[in-house]
Scaffold this motif. Structure first.
Motif, mmCIF file in Angstrom:
data_model
loop_
_atom_site.group_PDB
_atom_site.id
_atom_site.type_symbol
_atom_site.label_atom_id
_atom_site.label_comp_id
_atom_site.label_asym_id
_atom_site.label_seq_id
_atom_site.Cartn_x
_atom_site.Cartn_y
_atom_site.Cartn_z
ATOM 1 N N TRP A 158 -9.912 8.921 27.114
ATOM 2 C CA TRP A 158 -10.123 7.822 26.072
ATOM 3 C C TRP A 158 -9.588 6.313 26.485
ATOM 4 N N PHE A 159 -10.292 5.374 26.105
ATOM 5 C CA PHE A 159 -9.879 4.202 26.464
ATOM 6 C C PHE A 159 -10.088 3.059 25.227
ATOM 7 N N VAL A 160 -9.365 1.976 25.329
ATOM 8 C CA VAL A 160 -9.830 0.928 24.455
ATOM 9 C C VAL A 160 -9.330 -0.316 25.287
ATOM 10 N N LEU A 161 -10.232 -1.244 25.543
ATOM 11 C CA LEU A 161 -10.158 -2.338 26.490
ATOM 12 C C LEU A 161 -10.284 -3.645 25.433
ATOM 13 N N GLU A 162 -9.807 -4.746 26.162
ATOM 14 C CA GLU A 162 -10.020 -5.793 25.438
ATOM 15 C C GLU A 162 -11.355 -6.306 25.567
ATOM 16 N N ASN A 163 -12.085 -6.191 26.667
ATOM 17 C CA ASN A 163 -13.494 -6.464 26.701
ATOM 18 C C ASN A 163 -14.121 -5.535 27.834
ATOM 19 N N LYS A 187 -13.531 -3.954 18.400
ATOM 20 C CA LYS A 187 -13.178 -3.153 19.816
ATOM 21 C C LYS A 187 -13.593 -1.867 19.694
ATOM 22 N N PRO A 188 -14.470 -1.631 20.716
ATOM 23 C CA PRO A 188 -15.089 -0.260 20.821
ATOM 24 C C PRO A 188 -13.963 0.878 21.474
#
Length: 279
Positions: A158-163, A187-188
């Protein structure tokens, strides 16, 4: 029996792994405005992020050559393993496979195997740790391969990035619909398929809400967390990673949780402020 684990440099090694003598890194390289940066112990994350931020162009990456892998595998160990980035995200797996085949042509008795992580970053780290665990239990080579492949099949990223711009511009989001919501601070929340491709799991307004959504999904997915190690990698945002770890520890009792900073390739794709979790 002696063994060696060669992990491409998208996989971060903990200090304990580095000190064990069991691991070797096969370095990828990154290109920013014509400058080549090697993803090895000389990598300077702060300098790299600064160069990327100042560049009008998207950074690129290149995987190790088959010959580089062959040299890494040709180490004299009884059992040799490779662990690479998802084959659906990089040419590293195919290159490592060719490198192993080159070694086996020269030394037909070689017991070697290359694992397609179907993941990246700390997903590769956890696979290396699983190989080591199996070897230290005295498993036969074929039993190690079977056990680790089953572990990979159970693993999720899983990950969440600024862009997502670096991933998008480098063609790593083929399964994700166009996403334009910067002005709304959307944020996706991203995850992996069993084949190691990237898909969108959900989205939230603001980074903190996206991280909570990610944690919710992790805890829904992982059965018997007390039997599993959870790994977190972060790109220049340790406090954010610790916040996520603390939230997970409040709600589940994992066997252990560790945090590492992203190395070069993971920093390139995660960008400043990105969080990656694998369990």
């Amino acid at each position: 029996m002696s063994f060696k684990i060669v992990i491409d440099s998208c996989g971060e090694l903990t200090e304990e792994m580095k000190a064990s003598g069991y691991y070797e890194t096969a370095s990828l390289t990154m290109q920013v405005d014509g400058e080549t940066i090697v993803d090895d112990e000389t990598f300077d994350q702060a300098d790299f992020l600064k160069k990327v931020a100042m560049s009008p162009n998207c950074p690129k990456s290149s995987c190790p050559s088959p010959e580089a892998y062959r040299e890494a595998f040709d180490c004299g160990a009884d059992h040799v393993y490779g662990v690479t980035l998802s084959a659906n995200l990089s040419g590293s797996y195919n290159s490592a496979e060719l490198g192993m085949n080159l070694l086996k042509e020269k030394k037909p008795d070689t017991k070697g195997y290359v694992f397609n992580s179907c993941s990246a970053s700390v997903g590769e780290t956890l696979i290396g740790m699983k190989i080591q665990e199996c070897e230290e239990k005295g498993m036969y080579f074929e039993e190690v391969v079977r056990t680790v492949e089953n572990y990979i099949a159970s693993q999720k990223t899983w990950f969440v990035l600024e862009n997502l711009e670096t991933l998008r511009k480098n063609g790593r989001l083929s399964k994700v619909k166009a996403f334009v919501a910067t002005a709304l601070r959307i944020k996706p929340v991203m995850t992996s398929t069993p084949e190691g491709e990237i898909v969108q799991l959900g989205q939230a307004r603001g980074m903190n809400k996206a991280l909570v959504k990610m944690v919710d999904n992790i805890l829904e997915y992982v059965e018997k967390p007390e039997d599993r190690i959870l790994a977190i990698s972060h790109c220049n945002c340790r406090e954010r990673a610790m916040m996520v770890r603390d939230e997970i520890e409040k709600r589940a009792n994992f066997k252990s949780i560790f945090i590492v900073d992203t190395a070069g390739i993971s920093s390139m794709y995660a960008n400043d402020g990105g969080i990656i979790i694998v369990a």
